[in-house]
Design an enzyme around this catalytic site. Structure first.
Site, PDB file in Angstrom:
ATOM      1  N   LYS A   1       0.805  -1.218   0.000  1.00  0.00           N
ATOM      2  CA  LYS A   1       0.000   0.000   0.000  1.00  0.00           C
ATOM      3  C   LYS A   1       0.837   1.268   0.000  1.00  0.00           C
ATOM      4  O   LYS A   1       0.374   2.313  -0.437  1.00  0.00           O
ATOM      5  CB  LYS A   1      -0.967   0.003   1.197  1.00  0.00           C
ATOM      6  CG  LYS A   1      -2.082  -1.024   1.050  1.00  0.00           C
ATOM      7  CD  LYS A   1      -3.144  -0.858   2.100  1.00  0.00           C
ATOM      8  CE  LYS A   1      -4.270  -1.842   1.868  1.00  0.00           C
ATOM      9  NZ  LYS A   1      -5.288  -1.804   2.900  1.00  0.00           N
TER      10      LYS A   1
ATOM     11  N   LYS B   1      -4.886 -10.867  -5.897  1.00  0.00           N
ATOM     12  CA  LYS B   1      -6.224 -11.000  -5.301  1.00  0.00           C
ATOM     13  C   LYS B   1      -7.177  -9.950  -5.887  1.00  0.00           C
ATOM     14  O   LYS B   1      -6.748  -8.872  -6.307  1.00  0.00           O
ATOM     15  CB  LYS B   1      -6.143 -10.872  -3.778  1.00  0.00           C
ATOM     16  CG  LYS B   1      -5.782  -9.490  -3.316  1.00  0.00           C
ATOM     17  CD  LYS B   1      -6.028  -9.297  -1.830  1.00  0.00           C
ATOM     18  CE  LYS B   1      -5.765  -7.834  -1.492  1.00  0.00           C
ATOM     19  NZ  LYS B   1      -6.107  -7.378  -0.212  1.00  0.00           N
TER      20      LYS B   1
ATOM     21  N   LYS C   1     -10.372  -3.932  -4.086  1.00  0.00           N
ATOM     22  CA  LYS C   1     -11.140  -2.683  -4.228  1.00  0.00           C
ATOM     23  C   LYS C   1     -10.320  -1.609  -4.931  1.00  0.00           C
ATOM     24  O   LYS C   1     -10.860  -0.735  -5.571  1.00  0.00           O
ATOM     25  CB  LYS C   1     -11.445  -2.103  -2.842  1.00  0.00           C
ATOM     26  CG  LYS C   1     -12.355  -2.873  -1.953  1.00  0.00           C
ATOM     27  CD  LYS C   1     -12.375  -2.196  -0.578  1.00  0.00           C
ATOM     28  CE  LYS C   1     -13.002  -3.088   0.461  1.00  0.00           C
ATOM     29  NZ  LYS C   1     -12.875  -2.619   1.822  1.00  0.00           N
TER      30      LYS C   1
HETATM   31  P1  TYM Z   1     -10.835  -5.227   4.110  1.00  0.00           P
HETATM   32  O1  TYM Z   1     -11.804  -4.127   4.379  1.00  0.00           O
HETATM   33  O2  TYM Z   1      -9.739  -4.956   3.112  1.00  0.00           O
HETATM   34  O3  TYM Z   1     -11.584  -6.522   3.636  1.00  0.00           O
HETATM   35  C1  TYM Z   1     -12.683  -7.046   4.345  1.00  0.00           C
HETATM   36  C2  TYM Z   1     -12.616  -8.562   4.336  1.00  0.00           C
HETATM   37  O4  TYM Z   1     -12.614  -9.051   2.992  1.00  0.00           O
HETATM   38  C3  TYM Z   1     -11.547  -9.994   2.828  1.00  0.00           C
HETATM   39  N1  TYM Z   1     -11.076  -9.939   1.434  1.00  0.00           N
HETATM   40  C4  TYM Z   1     -10.993 -11.010   0.627  1.00  0.00           C
HETATM   41  N2  TYM Z   1     -11.292 -12.299   0.834  1.00  0.00           N
HETATM   42  C5  TYM Z   1     -11.101 -13.145  -0.203  1.00  0.00           C
HETATM   43  N3  TYM Z   1     -10.636 -12.757  -1.411  1.00  0.00           N
HETATM   44  C6  TYM Z   1     -10.326 -11.462  -1.656  1.00  0.00           C
HETATM   45  N4  TYM Z   1      -9.883 -11.084  -2.856  1.00  0.00           N
HETATM   46  C7  TYM Z   1     -10.494 -10.524  -0.604  1.00  0.00           C
HETATM   47  N5  TYM Z   1     -10.291  -9.191  -0.500  1.00  0.00           N
HETATM   48  C8  TYM Z   1     -10.657  -8.856   0.757  1.00  0.00           C
HETATM   49  C9  TYM Z   1     -10.479  -9.521   3.807  1.00  0.00           C
HETATM   50  O5  TYM Z   1      -9.567 -10.546   4.117  1.00  0.00           O
HETATM   51  C10 TYM Z   1     -11.324  -9.101   4.987  1.00  0.00           C
HETATM   52  O6  TYM Z   1     -11.631 -10.208   5.793  1.00  0.00           O
HETATM   53  N6  TYM Z   1      -7.643  -5.115   7.980  1.00  0.00           N
HETATM   54  C11 TYM Z   1      -8.964  -5.524   7.549  1.00  0.00           C
HETATM   55  C12 TYM Z   1     -10.087  -4.930   8.387  1.00  0.00           C
HETATM   56  C13 TYM Z   1      -9.985  -5.127   9.859  1.00  0.00           C
HETATM   57  C14 TYM Z   1     -10.215  -6.348  10.561  1.00  0.00           C
HETATM   58  C15 TYM Z   1     -10.116  -6.007  11.939  1.00  0.00           C
HETATM   59  C16 TYM Z   1     -10.511  -7.654  10.169  1.00  0.00           C
HETATM   60  C17 TYM Z   1      -9.735  -4.166  10.787  1.00  0.00           C
HETATM   61  N7  TYM Z   1      -9.812  -4.687  12.018  1.00  0.00           N
HETATM   62  C18 TYM Z   1     -10.284  -6.990  12.939  1.00  0.00           C
HETATM   63  C19 TYM Z   1     -10.688  -8.624  11.176  1.00  0.00           C
HETATM   64  C20 TYM Z   1     -10.576  -8.287  12.519  1.00  0.00           C
HETATM   65  C21 TYM Z   1      -9.186  -5.091   6.123  1.00  0.00           C
HETATM   66  O7  TYM Z   1      -8.566  -4.159   5.651  1.00  0.00           O
HETATM   67  O8  TYM Z   1     -10.192  -5.748   5.483  1.00  0.00           O
END
Ligand code: TYM
Length: 332
Positions: A117, A200, A203
């Site tokens: 990032k 992957k 977004k």
């Molecule tokens: P974020 O907002 O980027 O994504 C949300 C969830 O979607 C999953 N994800 C995917 N799963 C499968 N294939 C993909 N291509 C894919 N892209 C995204 C992510 O793994 C996530 O589960 N850091 C985290 C948010 C967060 C969090 C937490 C998660 C903050 N605090 C505490 C769990 C527990 C994030 O940026 O997710």
């Protein structure tokens, strides 16, 4: 009467960009299933969303929209509170405490998401918040004595760090945090880009042909699926090294609830045109009713749900932070 305590799960999602079927299949779909039997909390992590450049109007809009997506997907907020991370002040407080007493620069320097990032601006110009992001994520998890974290594979490294920070804290200050485990499904843990199956689905991808947004129109979905890359083998078979085809079959499986065997059988003597037409039909049949449900929820309704969610999460978080403050020697 069943007196066994339900296991706690917590998982967050950022209110940024377009929620795509990777987010849904990797995380939200599991949340919907798990929240029926687990004691679940789902924060919309706005504090994480400000670690990269953002627009305040857009942030507000996305926070409400993501909350609507969760409710429209089938999460019952009476069973599992959905709340805004910044509404529960203890997340920041624990993040700071973990920064000071457990997290090391050397841990954070290893984080591949930071490397990815921060690449655009160069890591020296990235914000300190982006560098520190995984520690706040650890706070989100540890604050609730979480046992299980349903996430996609891209979050494993952050979760591993969470476990390390918890262990270090426990060693220094006595047993305080549970060590959380992760939960993934084999097919959903990493949904790949439709235009490039090595990366992957994301977004923030440059091309819109990388992902299918939950907000895409019927036409857009058709176009994106028909354009999805495959490989030179014309058969529809599931093999580990056929990355693009495996990815499309995984999406098909997760949205149709058909087994991989059934899918292979169905397309035994058929080509990709037919397979892709059916796949876009399956995605459309999932996405359009979801959009209808999202649009039927008003901003006021969702604000109320978020307010109630924060009211349920706050006392649990406050109790934990109080215990932590005492352990590290704060007066009150
Ligand atoms: P974020 O907002 O980027 O994504 C949300 C969830 O979607 C999953 N994800 C995917 N799963 C499968 N294939 C993909 N291509 C894919 N892209 C995204 C992510 O793994 C996530 O589960 N850091 C985290 C948010 C967060 C969090 C937490 C998660 C903050 N605090 C505490 C769990 C527990 C994030 O940026 O997710």
């Amino acid at each position: 009467m069943n007196t066994k305590k339900k296991k706690r799960i917590v998982s967050g999602i950022q209110p940024t960009g377009n929620l795509h079927i990777g987010n849904y299949l990797g995380a939200v779909k599991n949340w919907v299933e798990l929240h029926e039997t687990y004691d679940a909390f789902f924060p919309i992590v706005d504090l994480h969303a400000i670690t990269l450049d953002f627009n305040p109007v857009e942030l507000r809009k996305k926070t409400l929209e993501i909350a609507k997506v969760l409710v429209a997907s089938g999460i019952n907020p009476q069973k599992a509170p959905i709340f805004v991370q910044s509404d529960v002040k203890a997340h920041c407080e624990l993040g700071w405490i973990l920064n000071c007493v457990t997290a090391r620069m050397s841990d954070l320097k290893k984080m591949t998401q930071f490397k990815d990032k921060s690449q655009k601006e160069g890591s020296d110009n990235a914000t300190v918040g982006l560098f520190d992001y995984p520690v706040l994520m650890a706070a989100d998890i540890l604050l609730y004595d979480t046992e299980l974290v349903p996430v996609g594979e891209d979050q494993f490294q952050h979760l591993e760090l969470t476990r390390t920070l918890a262990r270090r804290f426990n060693k220094k200050f006595g047993d305080t945090f549970k060590i959380p485990e992760y939960f993934v499904t084999k097919e959903g843990k990493r949904i790949m880009g439709l235009d490039d199956p090595i990366k992957k689905m994301s977004k923030s991808a440059k091309s819109k042909y990388n992902y299918i947004s939950l907000m895409d129109s019927e036409d857009e979905i058709k176009k994106k699926v028909m354009k999805a890359v495959t490989d030179s083998d014309p058969t529809i078979t599931y093999k580990e090294d056929r990355l693009a085809v495996k990815n499309l079959i995984n999406i098909y499986k997760l949205l149709s609830n058909k087994s991989i065997k059934e899918i292979e059988e169905k397309y035994k003597n058929k080509g990709f045109k037919e397979f892709k037409q059916d796949l876009s039909g399956i995605i459309i049949d999932f996405v359009l009713p979801l959009q209808k449900r999202i649009n039927s929820i008003s901003d006021r309704e969702i604000e109320k749900i978020l307010e109630e969610g924060a009211k349920k999460a706050t006392p649990i978080a406050e109790r934990k932070i109080k215990e932590i403050r005492k352990k590290i020697g704060f007066l009150h």
